[in-house]
Write a protein that holds these residues in place. Structure first.
Motif, PDB file in Angstrom:
ATOM      1  N   CYS A 173      -6.064   1.582   7.308  1.00  0.00           N
ATOM      2  CA  CYS A 173      -4.782   1.240   6.673  1.00  0.00           C
ATOM      3  C   CYS A 173      -4.990   0.331   5.397  1.00  0.00           C
ATOM      4  N   GLU A 174      -3.963  -0.135   4.710  1.00  0.00           N
ATOM      5  CA  GLU A 174      -4.179  -0.872   3.553  1.00  0.00           C
ATOM      6  C   GLU A 174      -4.475  -2.313   3.832  1.00  0.00           C
ATOM      7  N   THR A 205      -4.820  -4.991  -3.657  1.00  0.00           N
ATOM      8  CA  THR A 205      -4.747  -3.968  -2.380  1.00  0.00           C
ATOM      9  C   THR A 205      -6.018  -3.229  -2.344  1.00  0.00           C
ATOM     10  N   LYS A 225      -1.115  -4.793   8.180  1.00  0.00           N
ATOM     11  CA  LYS A 225      -1.673  -4.803   6.872  1.00  0.00           C
ATOM     12  C   LYS A 225      -2.310  -6.023   6.755  1.00  0.00           C
TER      13      LYS A 225
END
Length: 353
Positions: free
Chosen positions: A174-175, A187, A230
């Motif tokens: 995932c980010e 990010t 996240k």
């Protein structure tokens, strides 16, 4: 061997100049008087000295070629996060054993919280050797990472397995948000390497380091401040992150010029050591705990910054006048508002010196 606490133990000091990581020269006079006679009898090419410091219980073995410290010296400097402008003082305790004390550019002793860990010379061979869990066993939300040529080139940083397991990051793809000390975010991607059960950052690590001026051999501490789909990692001050702790204390001498021109500046070396590179708001805390908010703005092109209105009242309340020297402490106070995390700098009066 003489008693380590004896004032007769000989000392020498060296300022660290560009290129210091490769070797350090022992002054000729010191070498001739205290060391040369102990190495003439043996093989000069096989002489090894031992280095110790108050920062750790570890002992570093360093090869001495003539009066030059070579193989093993770089590991000592990296483990203690030494930098150009620092000063090292060697105390010879006999039998080629030296106790090393480190000072920053402000000539104040560098304080290390808890212990320094040893970084092996071949730590670049495996990327997952570049990180360590935080020393405190009770805090599973932190880990320590070293910036290396390898992880910058590959734009990837492996996270410690214990940290990943404890925080539910295994199998994640995932980010992830990276925050610097001031709350600015970048990010990156968090990926899981199933074959070796490793979790790593990619596509964002190199940019984060570059924009925060974190070069090879910088030792950083990250804290997981948010888990979930996240995750959020924040760069923070800790036992190993000298960017935030090494230059925390500052001694200033107030002059008549300061009061006449209503101008008081903080030195560039102190600001840079604490990650302050642009104009900010800062809170002055006097001897009675009264807070005054003022500005801190660049005064020249070399990093020095000037305090705004309020510093004279701060001095007056603390009983400081022209000719006095004062000791100040800089620290951060975090403020959390929903998903935004920011930090406010406070400059606190400690004492007259």
């Amino acid at each position: 061997m003489e008693n380590a606490s004896s004032p007769t133990n000989p000392h020498f000091f060296q300022p660290l100049l560009p290129g210091f990581q490769s070797h350090l020269n022992i002054p000729i006079a010191f070498y001739s008087k205290h060391i040369k006679r102990t190495t003439d009898e043996g093989n000069a090419n096989a002489v090894v000295v031992k280095l110790r410091s108050d920062a750790s219980d570890l002992t570093w073995e360093v090869k001495m070629d003539g009066r030059r410290l070579t193989r093993g010296w770089q590991e000592f400097t990296t483990s203690h996060d030494l930098r150009v402008g620092d000063i090292v003082i060697f105390r010879h305790d006999g039998d080629l054993l030296f106790h090393v004390t480190t000072f920053g550019p402000s000539c104040c002793e560098i304080r290390y919280h808890d212990v320094v860990f040893q970084i092996s010379a071949d730590s670049d061979k495996e990327m997952n050797q570049e990180t360590r869990e935080a020393v405190s066993p009770s805090d599973k939300s932190c880990f320590v990472a070293r910036v290396t040529p390898s992880n910058l080139r590959k734009d990837a940083l492996f996270l410690p397995r214990g940290f990943s397991r404890s925080n539910g990051l295994m199998n994640c793809d995932c980010e992830i948000i990276l925050l610097n000390e001031h709350g600015k975010q970048w990010t990156a991607l968090l990926s899981y390497y199933k074959t070796k059960e490793d979790v790593y950052l990619r596509r964002g690590w190199r940019n984060f380091c570059h924009e925060n001026q974190k070069r090879s051999n910088c030792v950083l501490t990250f804290k997981l401040v948010q888990a979930g789909t996240k995750p959020v990692l924040k760069l923070c001050s800790s036992m190993y992150n000298r960017d935030c702790i090494r230059g925390r204390f500052l001694t200033l001498t107030l002059t008549h010029y300061n009061f006449k021109r209503s101008k008081l500046c903080l030195p560039a070396t102190f600001l840079k050591a604490n990650g302050i590179t642009s104009a900010i708001k800062i809170i002055l805390v006097d001897r009675y705990g009264i807070k005054r908010t003022t500005s801190l703005k660049p005064d020249n092109n070399y990093g020095r910054m000037r305090l705004g209105k309020g510093w004279r009242e701060f001095c007056e309340a603390s009983g400081v006048k022209a000719g006095d020297s004062i000791k100040l402490e800089l620290f951060e106070e975090e403020e959390e508002e929903e998903e935004d995390t920011s930090a406010t700098y406070l400059l606190k009066f400690c004492t007259k010196v």
